[in-house]
Design a protein around this motif. Structure first.
Motif, PDB file in Angstrom:
ATOM      1  N   VAL A  61       0.837  -1.196   0.000  1.00 29.17           N
ATOM      2  CA  VAL A  61       0.000   0.000   0.000  1.00 29.17           C
ATOM      3  C   VAL A  61       0.872   1.245   0.000  1.00 29.17           C
ATOM      4  N   ARG A  62       0.572   2.157  -0.919  1.00 29.89           N
ATOM      5  CA  ARG A  62       1.333   3.400  -0.982  1.00 29.89           C
ATOM      6  C   ARG A  62       0.466   4.621  -0.688  1.00 29.89           C
ATOM      7  N   THR A  63      -0.831   4.526  -0.916  1.00 30.24           N
ATOM      8  CA  THR A  63      -1.727   5.669  -0.741  1.00 30.24           C
ATOM      9  C   THR A  63      -1.951   5.956   0.740  1.00 30.24           C
ATOM     10  N   PRO A  64      -1.701   7.191   1.177  1.00 29.09           N
ATOM     11  CA  PRO A  64      -1.885   7.525   2.605  1.00 29.09           C
ATOM     12  C   PRO A  64      -3.286   7.223   3.122  1.00 29.09           C
ATOM     13  N   SER A  65      -4.308   7.472   2.312  1.00 22.02           N
ATOM     14  CA  SER A  65      -5.681   7.245   2.772  1.00 22.02           C
ATOM     15  C   SER A  65      -5.950   5.759   3.013  1.00 22.02           C
ATOM     16  N   VAL A  66      -5.370   4.897   2.164  1.00 23.61           N
ATOM     17  CA  VAL A  66      -5.568   3.455   2.337  1.00 23.61           C
ATOM     18  C   VAL A  66      -4.767   2.959   3.533  1.00 23.61           C
ATOM     19  N   LYS A  67      -3.561   3.486   3.733  1.00 22.31           N
ATOM     20  CA  LYS A  67      -2.774   3.125   4.914  1.00 22.31           C
ATOM     21  C   LYS A  67      -3.534   3.491   6.191  1.00 22.31           C
ATOM     22  N   LYS A  68      -4.161   4.657   6.171  1.00 21.98           N
ATOM     23  CA  LYS A  68      -4.944   5.090   7.336  1.00 21.98           C
ATOM     24  C   LYS A  68      -6.117   4.149   7.566  1.00 21.98           C
ATOM     25  N   LEU A  69      -6.751   3.724   6.491  1.00 22.05           N
ATOM     26  CA  LEU A  69      -7.871   2.790   6.606  1.00 22.05           C
ATOM     27  C   LEU A  69      -7.409   1.486   7.244  1.00 22.05           C
ATOM     28  N   HIS A  70      -6.258   0.983   6.819  1.00 23.74           N
ATOM     29  CA  HIS A  70      -5.735  -0.263   7.386  1.00 23.74           C
ATOM     30  C   HIS A  70      -5.471  -0.123   8.885  1.00 23.74           C
ATOM     31  N   ARG A  71      -4.953   1.029   9.288  1.00 23.63           N
ATOM     32  CA  ARG A  71      -4.640   1.240  10.706  1.00 23.63           C
ATOM     33  C   ARG A  71      -5.894   1.361  11.558  1.00 23.63           C
ATOM     34  N   SER A  72      -6.947   1.908  10.997  1.00 24.07           N
ATOM     35  CA  SER A  72      -8.136   2.224  11.800  1.00 24.07           C
ATOM     36  C   SER A  72      -9.230   1.163  11.728  1.00 24.07           C
ATOM     37  N   ALA A  73      -9.206   0.310  10.727  1.00 27.68           N
ATOM     38  CA  ALA A  73     -10.297  -0.646  10.548  1.00 27.68           C
ATOM     39  C   ALA A  73     -10.193  -1.821  11.502  1.00 27.68           C
ATOM     40  N   GLY A  74     -11.324  -2.372  11.831  1.00 24.34           N
ATOM     41  CA  GLY A  74     -11.376  -3.567  12.668  1.00 24.34           C
ATOM     42  C   GLY A  74     -12.640  -4.349  12.393  1.00 24.34           C
ATOM     43  N   LEU A  75     -12.590  -5.640  12.658  1.00 24.73           N
ATOM     44  CA  LEU A  75     -13.753  -6.503  12.513  1.00 24.73           C
ATOM     45  C   LEU A  75     -14.340  -6.747  13.900  1.00 24.73           C
ATOM     46  N   ARG A  76     -15.532  -6.195  14.122  1.00 24.76           N
ATOM     47  CA  ARG A  76     -16.189  -6.377  15.419  1.00 24.76           C
ATOM     48  C   ARG A  76     -16.938  -7.714  15.411  1.00 24.76           C
ATOM     49  N   VAL A  77     -16.547  -8.572  16.350  1.00 21.89           N
ATOM     50  CA  VAL A  77     -17.081  -9.926  16.445  1.00 21.89           C
ATOM     51  C   VAL A  77     -17.920 -10.001  17.716  1.00 21.89           C
ATOM     52  N   SER A  78     -19.223 -10.206  17.562  1.00 24.34           N
ATOM     53  CA  SER A  78     -20.137 -10.131  18.709  1.00 24.34           C
ATOM     54  C   SER A  78     -20.641 -11.503  19.126  1.00 24.34           C
ATOM     55  N   PHE A  79     -20.785 -11.673  20.457  1.00 31.12           N
ATOM     56  CA  PHE A  79     -21.188 -12.960  21.026  1.00 31.12           C
ATOM     57  C   PHE A  79     -22.386 -12.779  21.954  1.00 31.12           C
ATOM     58  N   ARG A  80     -23.055 -13.881  22.236  1.00 27.33           N
ATOM     59  CA  ARG A  80     -24.240 -13.837  23.097  1.00 27.33           C
ATOM     60  C   ARG A  80     -23.897 -13.677  24.574  1.00 27.33           C
ATOM     61  N   SER A  81     -22.672 -14.073  24.960  1.00 30.98           N
ATOM     62  CA  SER A  81     -22.312 -14.019  26.375  1.00 30.98           C
ATOM     63  C   SER A  81     -20.884 -13.540  26.550  1.00 30.98           C
ATOM     64  N   GLU A  82     -20.588 -13.012  27.720  1.00 36.48           N
ATOM     65  CA  GLU A  82     -19.235 -12.583  28.024  1.00 36.48           C
ATOM     66  C   GLU A  82     -18.292 -13.779  28.074  1.00 36.48           C
ATOM     67  N   ARG A  83     -18.817 -14.919  28.473  1.00 37.89           N
ATOM     68  CA  ARG A  83     -17.998 -16.132  28.524  1.00 37.89           C
ATOM     69  C   ARG A  83     -17.520 -16.502  27.119  1.00 37.89           C
ATOM     70  N   ASP A  84     -18.424 -16.463  26.147  1.00 39.56           N
ATOM     71  CA  ASP A  84     -18.029 -16.772  24.772  1.00 39.56           C
ATOM     72  C   ASP A  84     -17.029 -15.748  24.249  1.00 39.56           C
ATOM     73  N   ARG A  85     -17.267 -14.486  24.561  1.00 35.22           N
ATOM     74  CA  ARG A  85     -16.348 -13.445  24.111  1.00 35.22           C
ATOM     75  C   ARG A  85     -14.958 -13.671  24.689  1.00 35.22           C
ATOM     76  N   ALA A  86     -14.892 -13.982  25.979  1.00 40.33           N
ATOM     77  CA  ALA A  86     -13.601 -14.202  26.629  1.00 40.33           C
ATOM     78  C   ALA A  86     -12.887 -15.429  26.066  1.00 40.33           C
ATOM     79  N   ARG A  87     -13.632 -16.491  25.805  1.00 38.97           N
ATOM     80  CA  ARG A  87     -13.033 -17.694  25.221  1.00 38.97           C
ATOM     81  C   ARG A  87     -12.471 -17.404  23.832  1.00 38.97           C
ATOM     82  N   PHE A  88     -13.226 -16.639  23.034  1.00 40.14           N
ATOM     83  CA  PHE A  88     -12.754 -16.288  21.703  1.00 40.14           C
ATOM     84  C   PHE A  88     -11.502 -15.418  21.792  1.00 40.14           C
TER      85      PHE A  88
END
Length: 271
Positions: A61-88
Motif C-alpha cells: 500500500v502506498r496511498t496515505p488514505s488506504v494506509k490510514k484505513l488499514h490502521r483504523s479498521a477492525g472486525l467487530r465480532v459479537s457474542f451472546r455471552s461474556e464467557r463466549d467473548r472471553a473464550r474467543f
C-alpha cells in the motif's frame, strides 16, 4: 446491534491481525454478528470502504488514505455471552502468537512459469536443500500434460487423483491433485502433499467471513496468513507457489531467498 434485544459482547480484531483467524481451531465460540468498523469512532464502515479494505489489505500500500484505513479498521465480532467473548479472545490471542512464530522458518516465492519453478527446485537440491523441505502448489489444469480422471467416490473439495508424471509434476516426488471449488484442480507437491488433503477437506473460514481452501492449506504448512492469502490469489491466476521449510536445513535462509529470487521467484521472503 443485538439479537432480539439481548446484550451483545464484542471483541474487535484489528485489520492487520485478521490472518490470525486462519490459525484458530474449530473449537472456539462462533459469533452471532460480524461488522467492519472504524476502531477510533466505533462506527460501521460503508460497503464501498470495506470493499476497498479487502482489496488492498494483503498487498503493498502506498496511498496515505488506504494506509490510514488499514490502521483504523477492525472486525467487530459479537457474542451472546461474556464467557463466549472471553473464550474467543483467549483463542485469538494464541492464534496471533502462532501466526508470528510461523514466520521464523518458511521461505516462500511465486513463479510465473513451470520452467523457472523447476529450475529453482533443481538449484535448491544441488545446494543441499532436501526434497522433504520443499513444497509446491499450482493449478493443475494450467500445467499438467497428463490426463487424469477423478477417483470415484471423492467429491470436491476431496482428492480427485494422484500422479507423479513428467514436467513440473515430476520436479518433486509425491503429487496430490485436489479439486477446489472456485479454482479447480490444484496440484500439491513435496512436503505439503501429505497434509494437503485433510487441510482442504476440513476447510472452513475461522468465523465464517474469511479464508479459502488454499490459504488454509498454506497456513497449516506454516506460511503466515498474509502471505497465504496473497499466494492463494496468485495460484488462482495460474502462478506457481514454492516454499522451503528451513527448520533443520543446514543452509542460511538468505541463501535460499537469493536462489529463489535469482531463478525468477517473486515475493520471496521469510514468511
Amino acid at each position: 446491534m443485538g439479537h432480539e434485544g439481548a446484550p451483545v459482547h464484542a471483541f474487535v480484531v484489528k485489520a492487520e491481525e485478521l490472518p490470525a483467524l486462519y490459525y484458530m481451531d474449530e473449537a472456539h465460540p462462533r459469533p452471532i454478528e460480524l461488522e467492519w468498523i472504524n476502531r477510533g469512532t466505533d462506527q460501521p464502515l460503508r460497503r464501498t470502504t470495506v470493499e476497498m479494505l479487502l482489496r488492498t489489505l494483503f498487498g503493498e500500500v502506498r496511498t496515505p488514505s488506504v494506509k490510514k484505513l488499514h490502521r483504523s479498521a477492525g472486525l467487530r465480532v459479537s457474542f451472546r455471552s461474556e464467557r463466549d467473548r472471553a473464550r474467543f479472545a483467549k483463542a485469538f490471542g494464541e492464534a496471533v502468537d502462532d501466526m508470528h512464530r510461523s514466520r521464523e522458518h518458511v521461505v516462500t516465492a511465486v513463479f510465473e512459469k513451470q520452467e523457472t519453478a523447476r529450475k529453482a527446485v533443481g538449484r535448491l537440491t544441488i545446494e543441499g536443500v532436501p526434497e522433504h523441505a520443499i513444497s509446491m502448489v499450482w493449478r493443475a489444469s494450467e500445467y499438467l500434460a497428463e490426463k487424469y480422471e477423478p477417483i470415484e467416490g471423492h467429491s470436491p473439495p476431496g482428492i480427485a487423483g494422484a500422479i507423479a508424471g513428467a514436467g513440473l509434476a515430476g520436479a518433486v516426488l509425491g503429487v496430490a491433485i485436489l479439486v477446489i471449488p472456485g479454482i479447480g484442480p490444484v496440484a500439491v507437491a513435496g512436503a505439503m502433499a501429505s497434509q494437503a488433503i485433510p487441510s482442504v477437506a476440513a476447510v472452513s473460514s475461522a468465523i465464517g467471513a474469511t479464508g479459502g481452501a488454499v490459504a488454509k492449506m498454506l497456513t497449516d504448512a506454516d506460511v503466515d496468513g498474509v502471505s497465504a492469502t496473497l499466494y492463494e490469489r496468485e495460484i488462482q491466476r495460474g502462478r506457481i507457489f514454492l516454499s522451503v521449510n528451513t527448520d533443520g536445513v543446514d543452509i542460511e535462509t538468505d541463501r535460499i531467498e537469493r536462489i529463489l529470487s535469482n531463478e525468477g521467484g517473486k515475493g520471496s521472503s521469510t514468511a
